[in-house]
Design a protein around this motif. Structure first.
Motif, short mmCIF file in Angstrom:
data_model
loop_
_atom_site.label_atom_id
_atom_site.label_comp_id
_atom_site.label_asym_id
_atom_site.label_seq_id
_atom_site.Cartn_x
_atom_site.Cartn_y
_atom_site.Cartn_z
N GLN A 132 0.83 -1.21 0.00
CA GLN A 132 0.00 0.00 0.00
C GLN A 132 0.86 1.26 0.00
O GLN A 132 0.57 2.24 -0.69
N LEU A 133 1.94 1.22 0.78
CA LEU A 133 2.85 2.36 0.83
C LEU A 133 3.50 2.60 -0.53
O LEU A 133 3.55 3.74 -1.02
N ALA A 134 3.98 1.55 -1.17
CA ALA A 134 4.61 1.69 -2.49
C ALA A 134 3.61 2.22 -3.51
O ALA A 134 3.96 3.07 -4.35
N GLU A 135 2.38 1.74 -3.45
CA GLU A 135 1.35 2.21 -4.39
C GLU A 135 1.04 3.69 -4.16
O GLU A 135 0.83 4.44 -5.12
N ALA A 136 0.99 4.12 -2.91
CA ALA A 136 0.70 5.53 -2.61
C ALA A 136 1.78 6.43 -3.16
O ALA A 136 1.50 7.50 -3.73
N VAL A 137 3.04 6.03 -3.03
CA VAL A 137 4.14 6.83 -3.55
C VAL A 137 4.10 6.84 -5.08
O VAL A 137 4.30 7.89 -5.71
N ALA A 138 3.82 5.70 -5.69
CA ALA A 138 3.76 5.63 -7.15
C ALA A 138 2.66 6.53 -7.71
O ALA A 138 2.81 7.12 -8.78
N ALA A 139 1.56 6.66 -6.97
CA ALA A 139 0.43 7.47 -7.42
C ALA A 139 0.52 8.92 -6.93
O ALA A 139 -0.34 9.73 -7.25
N ALA A 140 1.57 9.22 -6.15
CA ALA A 140 1.74 10.55 -5.56
C ALA A 140 0.54 10.95 -4.70
O ALA A 140 0.17 12.12 -4.62
N LYS A 141 -0.08 9.95 -4.05
CA LYS A 141 -1.20 10.20 -3.14
C LYS A 141 -0.79 9.75 -1.74
O LYS A 141 -1.18 8.67 -1.27
N VAL A 142 0.02 10.58 -1.09
CA VAL A 142 0.70 10.14 0.12
C VAL A 142 0.12 10.74 1.40
O VAL A 142 0.58 10.40 2.49
N ASP A 143 -0.87 11.62 1.31
CA ASP A 143 -1.34 12.31 2.51
C ASP A 143 -1.82 11.37 3.60
O ASP A 143 -1.41 11.52 4.77
N PRO A 144 -2.69 10.39 3.31
CA PRO A 144 -3.11 9.49 4.39
C PRO A 144 -1.95 8.69 4.98
O PRO A 144 -1.89 8.46 6.19
N VAL A 145 -1.03 8.25 4.13
CA VAL A 145 0.12 7.49 4.59
C VAL A 145 1.02 8.37 5.46
O VAL A 145 1.54 7.92 6.49
N ALA A 146 1.21 9.62 5.07
CA ALA A 146 2.05 10.54 5.83
C ALA A 146 1.50 10.75 7.24
O ALA A 146 2.24 10.80 8.22
N ASP A 147 0.18 10.86 7.35
CA ASP A 147 -0.45 11.00 8.67
C ASP A 147 -0.13 9.80 9.55
O ASP A 147 0.22 9.95 10.74
N GLN A 148 -0.27 8.62 8.99
CA GLN A 148 -0.02 7.39 9.77
C GLN A 148 1.45 7.29 10.16
O GLN A 148 1.78 6.92 11.30
N LEU A 149 2.34 7.61 9.23
CA LEU A 149 3.76 7.51 9.51
C LEU A 149 4.19 8.47 10.61
O LEU A 149 4.98 8.12 11.48
N ALA A 150 3.68 9.70 10.56
CA ALA A 150 4.05 10.69 11.56
C ALA A 150 3.74 10.21 12.97
O ALA A 150 4.53 10.42 13.91
N GLU A 151 2.61 9.54 13.12
CA GLU A 151 2.22 9.02 14.43
C GLU A 151 3.18 7.94 14.92
O GLU A 151 3.43 7.82 16.12
N ARG A 152 3.72 7.17 13.99
CA ARG A 152 4.56 6.04 14.37
C ARG A 152 6.06 6.36 14.41
O ARG A 152 6.83 5.70 15.11
N LEU A 153 6.46 7.38 13.66
CA LEU A 153 7.90 7.68 13.57
C LEU A 153 8.40 8.58 14.69
O LEU A 153 9.56 8.46 15.11
N TYR A 154 7.56 9.50 15.14
CA TYR A 154 8.02 10.53 16.06
C TYR A 154 7.33 10.41 17.41
O TYR A 154 6.15 10.06 17.50
N SER A 155 8.07 10.74 18.47
CA SER A 155 7.48 10.76 19.80
C SER A 155 6.46 11.89 19.90
O SER A 155 6.50 12.86 19.12
#
Length: 259
Positions: A132-155
């Protein structure tokens, strides 16, 4: 900083400082600038070479979505950048997985190994998210993925300081989609666990105590799977302790390498 290229331009890197070689492999969800807060603390003691992984900052995507293809590219860099055999290798996240694999294949090129935010094999849930992550980047539709990543990557304390979701979004949009797909495929298939018993390089695992991407407990397990492996957790930091707590991260490096 000095700009470097290897493999007829296929791999790029930046270099600063002087002293013993310190090689940095950055994560997949951040570029080499994740190490920026650390550089002023290290440049007086090390010649620091920051590799740009395939797909980042003009490094070309790997020829094939295989771990061996990544390792061949990194080996080109080691040779052409004249990295000394006693070099300290530090990898974070995906870069940490690559660092583990590189040290297993080329122990003669690694004096000491430091990994952070890394495990020998991703959990099943994380592996299932990768397509799903690879597909989002390929389609340049990353906003939902970015939200999820921010929650998991940073304190939570670091998220309160700025718009880390926008940082994630920019990083995902900047990486070459082919390279993201290849990296996700490597992460999905990689399992270094059976090989860790033969890792013959002094290794330190540095975890962010609040890492929601690769929990500190999993990283502690990794350190125990490596003969002579050691473990250190940094409080009040997530997946990128070198960014959130650079002084504490530098202190861990200093103790490990004997500064």
């Amino acid at each position: 900083m000095e700009q470097l290229t290897a493999g007829h331009g296929a791999l790029t890197a930046m270099r600063t400082g002087r002293g013993r070689d310190l090689v940095l492999f950055h994560p997949l969800f951040a570029d080499r600038t994740v190490f920026d807060p650390l550089l002023p603390l290290l440049a007086d003691h090390f010649r620091v070479t920051l590799f740009n992984l395939p797909g980042f900052h003009d490094s070309e995507p790997a020829m094939l979505p295989l771990m061996d293809a990544y390792l061949a590219r990194l080996e080109d860099g080691y040779q052409e950048f004249d990295i000394a055999p006693d070099a300290v290798l530090l990898g974070a996240g995906f870069g940490g997985l690559l660092a583990l694999a590189f040290a297993l294949d080329h122990p003669e090129r690694v004096g000491k190994l430091i990994v952070s935010g890394t495990t020998a094999r991703l959990g099943d849930d994380d592996r299932a998210r990768l397509p799903q992550l690879a597909e989002a980047v390929a389609a340049a539709k990353v906003d939902p993925v970015a939200d999820q990543l921010a929650e998991r990557l940073y304190s939570s304390s670091f998220r309160a300081k700025g718009d880390v979701t926008e940082t994630c979004r920019r990083t995902l949009l900047a990486i070459d989609p082919k390279a993201m797909g290849a990296a996700c495929k490597v992460l999905e298939e990689a399992d270094l666990t059976p090989l860790l018993g033969r890792l013959d390089v002094p290794t330190l695992v540095v975890a962010g105590a609040d890492d929601a991407m690769v929990p500190a407990a999993a990283q502690k397990v990794l350190s125990g799977q490596i003969a002579g492996g050691s473990y250190h957790a940094i409080d009040s930091s997530g997946h990128f302790p070198m960014l959130e707590q650079p002084q504490a991260f530098r202190a861990a490096i200093a103790r490990f390498v004997g500064l």
